[in-house]
Design a protein around this motif. Structure first.
Motif, PDB file in Angstrom:
ATOM      1  N   MET A 128       0.194  -1.455   0.074  1.00 12.07           N
ATOM      2  CA  MET A 128      -0.498  -0.200  -0.036  1.00 12.07           C
ATOM      3  C   MET A 128       0.688   1.467   0.006  1.00 12.07           C
ATOM      4  O   MET A 128       1.834   1.362   1.059  1.00 12.07           O
ATOM      5  N   SER A 129       0.401   1.786  -0.542  1.00 13.54           N
ATOM      6  CA  SER A 129       1.526   3.281  -0.943  1.00 13.54           C
ATOM      7  C   SER A 129       0.770   4.244  -0.060  1.00 13.54           C
ATOM      8  O   SER A 129      -0.723   4.548  -0.021  1.00 13.54           O
ATOM      9  N   GLY A 130       0.536   4.860   1.157  1.00  8.67           N
ATOM     10  CA  GLY A 130       0.352   5.445   2.795  1.00  8.67           C
ATOM     11  C   GLY A 130       0.885   5.696   3.149  1.00  8.67           C
ATOM     12  O   GLY A 130       2.552   6.474   3.121  1.00  8.67           O
ATOM     13  N   PHE A 131       0.228   6.157   4.292  1.00  8.08           N
ATOM     14  CA  PHE A 131       0.967   7.387   5.520  1.00  8.08           C
ATOM     15  C   PHE A 131       0.845   6.735   6.385  1.00  8.08           C
ATOM     16  O   PHE A 131      -0.683   6.715   6.883  1.00  8.08           O
ATOM     17  N   LYS A 132       1.015   6.851   7.655  1.00  4.64           N
ATOM     18  CA  LYS A 132       1.464   6.206   8.751  1.00  4.64           C
ATOM     19  C   LYS A 132       1.136   7.544   9.828  1.00  4.64           C
ATOM     20  O   LYS A 132       1.883   8.229  10.331  1.00  4.64           O
ATOM     21  N   VAL A 133       0.380   7.835  10.783  1.00  4.19           N
ATOM     22  CA  VAL A 133      -0.594   8.353  11.650  1.00  4.19           C
ATOM     23  C   VAL A 133      -0.214   7.734  12.616  1.00  4.19           C
ATOM     24  O   VAL A 133      -1.055   6.737  13.282  1.00  4.19           O
ATOM     25  N   THR A 134       0.802   8.345  13.758  1.00  2.00           N
ATOM     26  CA  THR A 134       1.271   7.784  14.694  1.00  2.00           C
ATOM     27  C   THR A 134       1.171   8.629  16.506  1.00  2.00           C
ATOM     28  O   THR A 134       1.699   9.536  15.823  1.00  2.00           O
TER      29      THR A 134
ATOM     30  N   MET B 143      -8.444  13.127   6.797  1.00  5.80           N
ATOM     31  CA  MET B 143      -7.192  13.679   5.766  1.00  5.80           C
ATOM     32  C   MET B 143      -7.377  12.942   4.735  1.00  5.80           C
ATOM     33  O   MET B 143      -7.078  13.058   3.754  1.00  5.80           O
ATOM     34  N   ALA B 144      -8.008  11.646   4.940  1.00  4.00           N
ATOM     35  CA  ALA B 144      -8.376  10.914   3.902  1.00  4.00           C
ATOM     36  C   ALA B 144      -8.792  11.352   2.944  1.00  4.00           C
ATOM     37  O   ALA B 144      -8.307  11.077   1.648  1.00  4.00           O
ATOM     38  N   ASN B 145      -9.734  11.831   3.628  1.00  7.53           N
ATOM     39  CA  ASN B 145     -11.098  12.146   3.268  1.00  7.53           C
ATOM     40  C   ASN B 145     -10.608  13.669   2.094  1.00  7.53           C
ATOM     41  O   ASN B 145     -11.234  13.535   0.173  1.00  7.53           O
ATOM     42  N   GLU B 146      -9.627  14.130   2.708  1.00  2.00           N
ATOM     43  CA  GLU B 146      -9.399  15.638   2.019  1.00  2.00           C
ATOM     44  C   GLU B 146      -8.576  15.643   1.075  1.00  2.00           C
ATOM     45  O   GLU B 146      -7.835  15.973  -0.336  1.00  2.00           O
ATOM     46  N   ALA B 147      -7.378  14.167   1.427  1.00  3.41           N
ATOM     47  CA  ALA B 147      -6.639  13.685  -0.233  1.00  3.41           C
ATOM     48  C   ALA B 147      -7.432  12.781  -1.066  1.00  3.41           C
ATOM     49  O   ALA B 147      -7.221  13.071  -2.684  1.00  3.41           O
ATOM     50  N   SER B 148      -8.468  12.817  -0.780  1.00  6.59           N
ATOM     51  CA  SER B 148      -9.440  11.960  -1.209  1.00  6.59           C
ATOM     52  C   SER B 148      -9.662  12.717  -3.035  1.00  6.59           C
ATOM     53  O   SER B 148     -10.014  13.038  -3.912  1.00  6.59           O
ATOM     54  N   GLY B 149     -10.184  14.350  -2.221  1.00  6.33           N
ATOM     55  CA  GLY B 149     -10.978  15.220  -2.668  1.00  6.33           C
ATOM     56  C   GLY B 149      -9.664  15.795  -3.641  1.00  6.33           C
ATOM     57  O   GLY B 149     -10.449  16.894  -4.922  1.00  6.33           O
ATOM     58  N   ASN B 150      -8.582  15.831  -3.136  1.00  9.56           N
ATOM     59  CA  ASN B 150      -7.593  16.666  -4.273  1.00  9.56           C
ATOM     60  C   ASN B 150      -6.853  15.725  -5.560  1.00  9.56           C
ATOM     61  O   ASN B 150      -6.052  16.337  -5.655  1.00  9.56           O
ATOM     62  N   ALA B 151      -7.335  14.604  -5.398  1.00 10.98           N
ATOM     63  CA  ALA B 151      -6.842  13.697  -6.008  1.00 10.98           C
ATOM     64  C   ALA B 151      -7.061  13.514  -7.486  1.00 10.98           C
ATOM     65  O   ALA B 151      -8.454  14.105  -7.756  1.00 10.98           O
TER      66      ALA B 151
ATOM     67  N   LYS C 246      -9.300  10.563 -13.418  1.00 10.04           N
ATOM     68  CA  LYS C 246     -10.058   9.991 -14.507  1.00 10.04           C
ATOM     69  C   LYS C 246     -10.935   8.993 -14.613  1.00 10.04           C
ATOM     70  O   LYS C 246     -12.465   8.409 -15.618  1.00 10.04           O
ATOM     71  N   THR C 247     -10.925   7.821 -13.516  1.00 11.24           N
ATOM     72  CA  THR C 247     -12.043   7.126 -13.552  1.00 11.24           C
ATOM     73  C   THR C 247     -12.742   6.728 -11.964  1.00 11.24           C
ATOM     74  O   THR C 247     -13.733   6.301 -12.115  1.00 11.24           O
ATOM     75  N   GLY C 248     -12.011   7.913 -11.083  1.00 11.76           N
ATOM     76  CA  GLY C 248     -12.434   7.745 -10.002  1.00 11.76           C
ATOM     77  C   GLY C 248     -11.982   6.744  -8.875  1.00 11.76           C
ATOM     78  O   GLY C 248     -12.383   6.532  -7.562  1.00 11.76           O
ATOM     79  N   ASP C 249     -11.758   5.862  -9.602  1.00 10.49           N
ATOM     80  CA  ASP C 249     -10.935   4.235  -8.361  1.00 10.49           C
ATOM     81  C   ASP C 249     -10.069   4.899  -8.008  1.00 10.49           C
ATOM     82  O   ASP C 249      -9.863   4.411  -6.295  1.00 10.49           O
ATOM     83  N   LEU C 250      -9.375   6.017  -7.728  1.00 14.56           N
ATOM     84  CA  LEU C 250      -7.821   6.472  -7.058  1.00 14.56           C
ATOM     85  C   LEU C 250      -8.593   7.023  -5.964  1.00 14.56           C
ATOM     86  O   LEU C 250      -7.950   6.701  -4.662  1.00 14.56           O
ATOM     87  N   ARG C 251      -9.817   8.045  -6.318  1.00 16.84           N
ATOM     88  CA  ARG C 251     -10.595   8.911  -4.787  1.00 16.84           C
ATOM     89  C   ARG C 251     -11.045   8.035  -4.387  1.00 16.84           C
ATOM     90  O   ARG C 251     -11.313   8.616  -3.050  1.00 16.84           O
TER      91      ARG C 251
ATOM     92  N   THR D 229      -4.045   1.560  -3.086  1.00 18.97           N
ATOM     93  CA  THR D 229      -3.308   0.312  -2.545  1.00 18.97           C
ATOM     94  C   THR D 229      -3.644  -0.013  -4.367  1.00 18.97           C
ATOM     95  O   THR D 229      -2.491  -0.894  -4.823  1.00 18.97           O
ATOM     96  N   LEU D 230      -3.145   1.216  -4.938  1.00 20.09           N
ATOM     97  CA  LEU D 230      -3.675   1.029  -6.243  1.00 20.09           C
ATOM     98  C   LEU D 230      -1.812   1.718  -7.047  1.00 20.09           C
ATOM     99  O   LEU D 230      -1.235   2.243  -5.926  1.00 20.09           O
ATOM    100  N   ASP D 231      -1.916   0.870  -8.145  1.00 21.73           N
ATOM    101  CA  ASP D 231      -0.059   0.470  -8.287  1.00 21.73           C
ATOM    102  C   ASP D 231       0.596   2.077  -8.820  1.00 21.73           C
ATOM    103  O   ASP D 231       1.340   2.571  -9.091  1.00 21.73           O
ATOM    104  N   TYR D 232      -0.756   2.909  -9.523  1.00 16.56           N
ATOM    105  CA  TYR D 232       0.009   4.262  -9.911  1.00 16.56           C
ATOM    106  C   TYR D 232      -0.925   5.613  -8.921  1.00 16.56           C
ATOM    107  O   TYR D 232      -0.146   6.707  -9.260  1.00 16.56           O
ATOM    108  N   ALA D 233      -0.772   4.858  -7.792  1.00 14.66           N
ATOM    109  CA  ALA D 233      -1.252   6.158  -6.751  1.00 14.66           C
ATOM    110  C   ALA D 233       0.265   6.587  -6.143  1.00 14.66           C
ATOM    111  O   ALA D 233       0.219   8.387  -6.533  1.00 14.66           O
ATOM    112  N   GLU D 234       1.325   6.425  -6.485  1.00 18.36           N
ATOM    113  CA  GLU D 234       2.657   6.748  -5.856  1.00 18.36           C
ATOM    114  C   GLU D 234       3.119   7.819  -6.851  1.00 18.36           C
ATOM    115  O   GLU D 234       3.862   8.719  -7.212  1.00 18.36           O
TER     116      GLU D 234
END
Length: 115
Positions: free
Chosen positions: A1-7, A40-48, A51-56, A76-81
């Protein structure tokens, strides 16, 4: 998963306190971390880029609890990074969501733990 961890760091002292006060602080820290991770996930999703909406959709559905006061989100999408780091107009949409919420999150955690 391409992602960020909040701890939450430095919570060990509070977590080791088995009193009611320590457990309540632990629960509040986890709830604040969950709230901000989802925000943060919702904001990132809204700013992504779209093309198809899959990334959001993938980013919005990704928040996951890893442990007490430890959450993660991303894609988890290959092209997210590639989109995160190279898209011409939308570059940094995940990192920007973290930067925009960092100080509010830190203040909320401090306030909840001191309560």
């Amino acid at each position: 998963m391409s992602g960020f961890k909040v701890t939450v760091e430095g919570l060990d002292k509070v977590m080791n306190d088995f009193s009611d006060k320590g457990r309540r602080a632990q629960d509040r820290a986890d709830k604040v971390t969950e709230t901000y991770t989802r925000k943060m996930a919702n904001e990132a999703s809204g700013n992504a880029p779209v093309k198809t909406g899959d990334l959001r959709a993938d980013i919005a559905a990704s928040p996951k609890r890893l442990g007490k006061a430890s959450w993660q989100y991303g894609s988890t999408l290959d092209y997210a990074e590639i989109q995160e780091f190279t898209h011409r107009s939308k570059k940094g949409f995940i990192r920007k969501s973290i930067w925009d919420n960092e100080s509010d999150y830190q203040r909320s955690i401090k306030r909840e733990i001191k309560r």
